[in-house]
Design a protein around this motif. Structure first.
Motif, PDB file in Angstrom:
ATOM      1  N   ARG A  13       5.959   2.944  11.340  1.00 32.62           N
ATOM      2  CA  ARG A  13       6.238   2.386  10.010  1.00 32.62           C
ATOM      3  C   ARG A  13       4.953   1.848   9.376  1.00 32.62           C
ATOM      4  NH1 ARG A  13      11.228   1.483   7.322  1.00 32.62           N
ATOM      5  NH2 ARG A  13      11.835   3.146   8.713  1.00 32.62           N
ATOM      6  N   GLN A  14       4.115   1.191  10.161  1.00 32.29           N
ATOM      7  CA  GLN A  14       2.844   0.695   9.632  1.00 32.29           C
ATOM      8  C   GLN A  14       1.964   1.861   9.177  1.00 32.29           C
ATOM      9  OE1 GLN A  14       1.647  -1.701  13.023  1.00 32.29           O
ATOM     10  NE2 GLN A  14       2.103  -3.599  11.903  1.00 32.29           N
ATOM     11  N   GLN A  15       1.935   2.938   9.949  1.00 29.93           N
ATOM     12  CA  GLN A  15       1.139   4.097   9.563  1.00 29.93           C
ATOM     13  C   GLN A  15       1.676   4.762   8.296  1.00 29.93           C
ATOM     14  OE1 GLN A  15      -1.891   5.113  10.612  1.00 29.93           O
ATOM     15  NE2 GLN A  15      -1.722   3.139  11.647  1.00 29.93           N
ATOM     16  N   LEU A  16       2.983   4.808   8.151  1.00 29.25           N
ATOM     17  CA  LEU A  16       3.596   5.337   6.929  1.00 29.25           C
ATOM     18  C   LEU A  16       3.156   4.516   5.719  1.00 29.25           C
ATOM     19  CD1 LEU A  16       5.793   7.116   5.430  1.00 29.25           C
ATOM     20  CD2 LEU A  16       7.350   5.209   5.897  1.00 29.25           C
ATOM     21  N   ILE A  17       3.172   3.215   5.863  1.00 26.36           N
ATOM     22  CA  ILE A  17       2.785   2.327   4.762  1.00 26.36           C
ATOM     23  C   ILE A  17       1.295   2.462   4.464  1.00 26.36           C
ATOM     24  CG2 ILE A  17       2.601  -0.087   4.040  1.00 26.36           C
ATOM     25  CD1 ILE A  17       5.203  -0.549   5.793  1.00 26.36           C
ATOM     26  N   SER A  34      -0.472  -1.757  -7.192  1.00 25.81           N
ATOM     27  CA  SER A  34       0.473  -2.852  -6.938  1.00 25.81           C
ATOM     28  C   SER A  34       1.300  -2.535  -5.690  1.00 25.81           C
ATOM     29  CB  SER A  34       1.404  -3.045  -8.137  1.00 25.81           C
ATOM     30  OG  SER A  34       2.283  -1.934  -8.248  1.00 25.81           O
ATOM     31  N   MET A  35       1.947  -3.551  -5.174  1.00 27.78           N
ATOM     32  CA  MET A  35       2.858  -3.331  -4.041  1.00 27.78           C
ATOM     33  C   MET A  35       4.020  -2.442  -4.484  1.00 27.78           C
ATOM     34  SD  MET A  35       1.554  -4.575  -1.356  1.00 27.78           S
ATOM     35  CE  MET A  35       2.686  -5.059  -0.058  1.00 27.78           C
ATOM     36  N   ALA A  36       4.406  -2.514  -5.756  1.00 27.50           N
ATOM     37  CA  ALA A  36       5.456  -1.637  -6.274  1.00 27.50           C
ATOM     38  C   ALA A  36       5.015  -0.176  -6.203  1.00 27.50           C
ATOM     39  CB  ALA A  36       5.825  -2.027  -7.699  1.00 27.50           C
ATOM     40  N   ASP A  37       3.733   0.089  -6.492  1.00 30.27           N
ATOM     41  CA  ASP A  37       3.197   1.453  -6.377  1.00 30.27           C
ATOM     42  C   ASP A  37       3.310   1.954  -4.940  1.00 30.27           C
ATOM     43  OD1 ASP A  37       2.391   1.453  -9.090  1.00 30.27           O
ATOM     44  OD2 ASP A  37       0.422   0.605  -8.572  1.00 30.27           O
ATOM     45  N   GLU A  41       5.511   5.038  -3.391  1.00 28.07           N
ATOM     46  CA  GLU A  41       4.826   6.105  -2.639  1.00 28.07           C
ATOM     47  C   GLU A  41       5.393   6.250  -1.225  1.00 28.07           C
ATOM     48  OE1 GLU A  41       2.032   9.182  -2.178  1.00 28.07           O
ATOM     49  OE2 GLU A  41       2.306   8.019  -4.013  1.00 28.07           O
ATOM     50  N   SER A  42       5.729   5.136  -0.598  1.00 24.50           N
ATOM     51  CA  SER A  42       6.201   5.170   0.793  1.00 24.50           C
ATOM     52  C   SER A  42       7.696   5.442   0.905  1.00 24.50           C
ATOM     53  CB  SER A  42       5.887   3.840   1.484  1.00 24.50           C
ATOM     54  OG  SER A  42       6.675   2.793   0.934  1.00 24.50           O
ATOM     55  N   GLY A  43       8.436   5.189  -0.195  1.00 19.92           N
ATOM     56  CA  GLY A  43       9.885   5.322  -0.140  1.00 19.92           C
ATOM     57  C   GLY A  43      10.565   4.120   0.497  1.00 19.92           C
ATOM     58  N   LEU A  44       9.804   3.072   0.732  1.00 18.75           N
ATOM     59  CA  LEU A  44      10.343   1.852   1.320  1.00 18.75           C
ATOM     60  C   LEU A  44      10.440   0.759   0.255  1.00 18.75           C
ATOM     61  CD1 LEU A  44       8.174   1.741   4.572  1.00 18.75           C
ATOM     62  CD2 LEU A  44      10.529   2.555   4.352  1.00 18.75           C
ATOM     63  N   GLN A  48      10.713  -4.351   2.786  1.00 17.40           N
ATOM     64  CA  GLN A  48      10.401  -3.671   4.039  1.00 17.40           C
ATOM     65  C   GLN A  48       8.893  -3.646   4.282  1.00 17.40           C
ATOM     66  OE1 GLN A  48      12.656  -0.074   2.946  1.00 17.40           O
ATOM     67  NE2 GLN A  48      13.564  -0.217   5.017  1.00 17.40           N
ATOM     68  N   ILE A  49       8.132  -3.427   3.228  1.00 18.53           N
ATOM     69  CA  ILE A  49       6.677  -3.411   3.371  1.00 18.53           C
ATOM     70  C   ILE A  49       6.180  -4.781   3.807  1.00 18.53           C
ATOM     71  CG2 ILE A  49       4.478  -3.157   2.132  1.00 18.53           C
ATOM     72  CD1 ILE A  49       5.851  -0.935   0.492  1.00 18.53           C
TER      73      ILE A  49
END
Length: 193
Positions: A13-17, A34-37, A41-44, A48-49
């Motif tokens: 999950r960390q690698q996905l992020i 932004s964290m929203a971006d 991009e991650s689909g999370l 969750q991030i």
């Protein structure tokens, strides 16, 4: 879920992020993303991030660490194999084949961030120390007659050359072949032996 399974899931999950963050950072920079971006991009979801990275600053630092480690491994693998500067200077050569263009863009962003952030500077300095030590061992084996000063000069020159090419990734791609041949001759006599 068992502890090993849980750890594997956490790392995935960390690698996905981080992968999603790299995509965003390469487009908009560390400060323009932004964290929203990253969430899109991650689909999370953002929540969750934040479960894996408690702040954007931590995510930026972990992304930079990922880039810096990859950069060190790439250079430690590829620099000892080079005997001329031609492949290093040509950003389209086989030397650069395994280093994605996106990561070259992120190198510039990473170096820029290091100029503002002492912790990033320290992280990059640590990776460079590891790289220099590894290259010195490899060059000592390859050229046992070379003095420590000659190896140090060679390593520092090659690192400056590689950094310059990485920074030039957006600029002029043409290289004066006569000048390149002259430089190769000088280096062959003084640094690359």
């Amino acid at each position: 879920m068992s502890k090993p399974d849980n750890l594997t899931f956490l790392q995935q999950r960390q690698q996905l992020i981080i992968s999603a963050a790299k995509n965003c950072f390469s487009r908009s920079g560390f400060h323009g993303t932004s964290m929203a971006d990253i969430s899109r991009e991650s689909g999370l979801g953002a929540g969750q991030i934040y479960r894996y990275f408690c702040s954007k600053e931590l995510l930026v630092n972990e992304t930079i660490k990922s880039i810096a480690v990859s950069w060190r491994v790439f250079l430690a693998t590829n620099l000892p194999q080079q005997t001329t500067t031609k492949d290093i200077i040509d950003a389209e050569s086989s030397f650069w084949q395994d280093w994605p263009f996106q990561d070259r863009c992120l190198l510039l962003e990473m170096y820029s961030e290091a100029s503002r952030d002492a912790s990033v500077r320290e992280m990059l300095a640590h990776q460079e120390q590891l790289l220099v030590a590894e290259l010195d061992k490899q060059f000592a084996q390859k050229s046992p007659g070379a003095s420590p000063q000659t190896r140090t000069n060679r390593i520092q020159f090659l690192l400056m050359l590689v950094d310059g090419v990485a920074c030039r990734a957006f600029g002029e791609k043409k290289v004066d072949q006569q000048e390149l041949k002259r430089i190769d001759g000088i280096l062959s006599r003084h640094l690359l032996q």
